[in-house]
Scaffold this active site. Sequence first.
Site, PDB file in Angstrom:
ATOM      1  N   GLU A 298      80.353 -27.926   2.582  1.00 57.35           N
ATOM      2  CA  GLU A 298      80.924 -28.535   1.374  1.00 57.35           C
ATOM      3  C   GLU A 298      80.376 -29.942   1.146  1.00 57.35           C
ATOM      4  OE1 GLU A 298      82.506 -27.147  -0.913  1.00 57.35           O
ATOM      5  OE2 GLU A 298      82.998 -25.249   0.044  1.00 57.35           O
TER       6      GLU A 298
ATOM      7  N   CYS B  47      88.386 -13.919 -22.645  1.00 57.66           N
ATOM      8  CA  CYS B  47      87.876 -15.293 -22.727  1.00 57.66           C
ATOM      9  C   CYS B  47      88.226 -15.928 -24.066  1.00 57.66           C
ATOM     10  CB  CYS B  47      86.365 -15.280 -22.531  1.00 57.66           C
ATOM     11  SG  CYS B  47      85.609 -16.911 -22.647  1.00 57.66           S
TER      12      CYS B  47
ATOM     13  N   TYR C 264      88.589 -32.272  -3.910  1.00 59.35           N
ATOM     14  CA  TYR C 264      87.917 -30.974  -3.976  1.00 59.35           C
ATOM     15  C   TYR C 264      87.582 -30.471  -2.574  1.00 59.35           C
ATOM     16  CZ  TYR C 264      84.306 -27.578  -3.764  1.00 59.35           C
ATOM     17  OH  TYR C 264      83.606 -26.469  -3.388  1.00 59.35           O
TER      18      TYR C 264
ATOM     19  N   ASP D 271      85.920 -27.268  -8.551  1.00 57.71           N
ATOM     20  CA  ASP D 271      84.609 -27.889  -8.663  1.00 57.71           C
ATOM     21  C   ASP D 271      84.115 -27.707 -10.103  1.00 57.71           C
ATOM     22  OD1 ASP D 271      83.766 -25.248  -8.854  1.00 57.71           O
ATOM     23  OD2 ASP D 271      82.098 -25.499  -7.460  1.00 57.71           O
TER      24      ASP D 271
ATOM     25  N   CYS E 159      77.253 -13.684 -21.037  1.00 55.99           N
ATOM     26  CA  CYS E 159      78.573 -13.183 -21.409  1.00 55.99           C
ATOM     27  C   CYS E 159      78.668 -11.662 -21.362  1.00 55.99           C
ATOM     28  CB  CYS E 159      78.956 -13.703 -22.789  1.00 55.99           C
ATOM     29  SG  CYS E 159      79.082 -15.506 -22.868  1.00 55.99           S
TER      30      CYS E 159
ATOM     31  N   CYS F 210      78.816 -17.332 -15.703  1.00 52.21           N
ATOM     32  CA  CYS F 210      79.367 -18.278 -16.682  1.00 52.21           C
ATOM     33  C   CYS F 210      78.756 -19.659 -16.466  1.00 52.21           C
ATOM     34  CB  CYS F 210      80.884 -18.321 -16.562  1.00 52.21           C
ATOM     35  SG  CYS F 210      81.722 -19.128 -17.943  1.00 52.21           S
TER      36      CYS F 210
ATOM     37  N   CYS G 238      79.882 -10.508 -17.994  1.00 48.73           N
ATOM     38  CA  CYS G 238      81.133 -11.096 -17.496  1.00 48.73           C
ATOM     39  C   CYS G 238      82.226 -10.035 -17.417  1.00 48.73           C
ATOM     40  CB  CYS G 238      81.581 -12.237 -18.401  1.00 48.73           C
ATOM     41  SG  CYS G 238      83.140 -12.982 -17.875  1.00 48.73           S
TER      42      CYS G 238
END
Length: 312
Positions: free
Chosen positions: A57, A229, A140, A158, A220, A213, A223
């Site tokens: 991270e 959405c 985060y 994030d 799209c 995304c 997705c």
Amino acid sequence: MMSTDPVPPAPTTAPASTPPHPRAALHARLLVWFDVHRRDLPWRAATATPWGVLVSEIMLQQTPVVRVEGPWTAWLERWPTPASLAAAPTDEVLRAWGRLGYPRRALRLQQCAAAIVERHDGVVPTAEADLLALPGVGSYTAAAVTAFAHGRRAVVLDTNVRRVLGRLTAGTALPRPHLTQEETRRADALVPGDDATSARWNIAVMELGALVCTARSPRCDDCPVRDLCAWRAAGYPADEHAAARRTQAWHGTDRQVRGRLMAALRDATGPLTREELVAVAGSGDEQAHRSLDSLVADGLVSGDAESFVLGR
């Protein structure tokens, strides 16, 4: 490519209201998609330790995954525990960090390791509050380690997650430059209540943002939740905060000069003089001296007035 659905002219602002979200369908579809499309990353392996997740991270902050995989593996082979990193010479730590960028993160990670040794007997803490108290660990990172290392419920936000949830629930193209309380509230409302599912949900949303995304060219048609959405339903309104986003220049900046100086010191077999460093800076003398002095002030470089080495 953007969805092939007909797209009407984009309004300048997001819609005032958005349709309600079927939360259960959102969870079910996205988790199934994730099981099929998830990337095989080393810090996600069952053998990855909480320390390994924490290192990943820190390394992934503002750095693409493709640049982190190799250094992460080498780092964990060399310093598999917080205690081993805490005891390492600083110059070796900075050399191992290499070109991951923002070398102060390497120092913070070593300071974080030392704090884990001193405060938690060398074991990465499980409580989010304890993680937040570690050097270099923000909200985060603390949430990510809680979820991905310890499998506990947390709200992981994030850039990818903020973008996905903003499009799904608020109809916005991109999130505000800074995290808001409303974003956190909406995200929290969507995180499943049980630990195991919530950890998978967090990483699934993050993966959707990384692979489908995306910020500039969302796919799209691929997705799994496109019909849920709000951004798509509103006709893909433009980014209402575009004016507030300023891309920081790189060429000719102190950051670029600092990077050149750090590279020269990493590659050197001994101390370099100020004159030698000014020569490799590729800038005016004033900027070179200023950049070198800032590296010393940050603890990345040490030496006397005329001779410098990497680390403290």
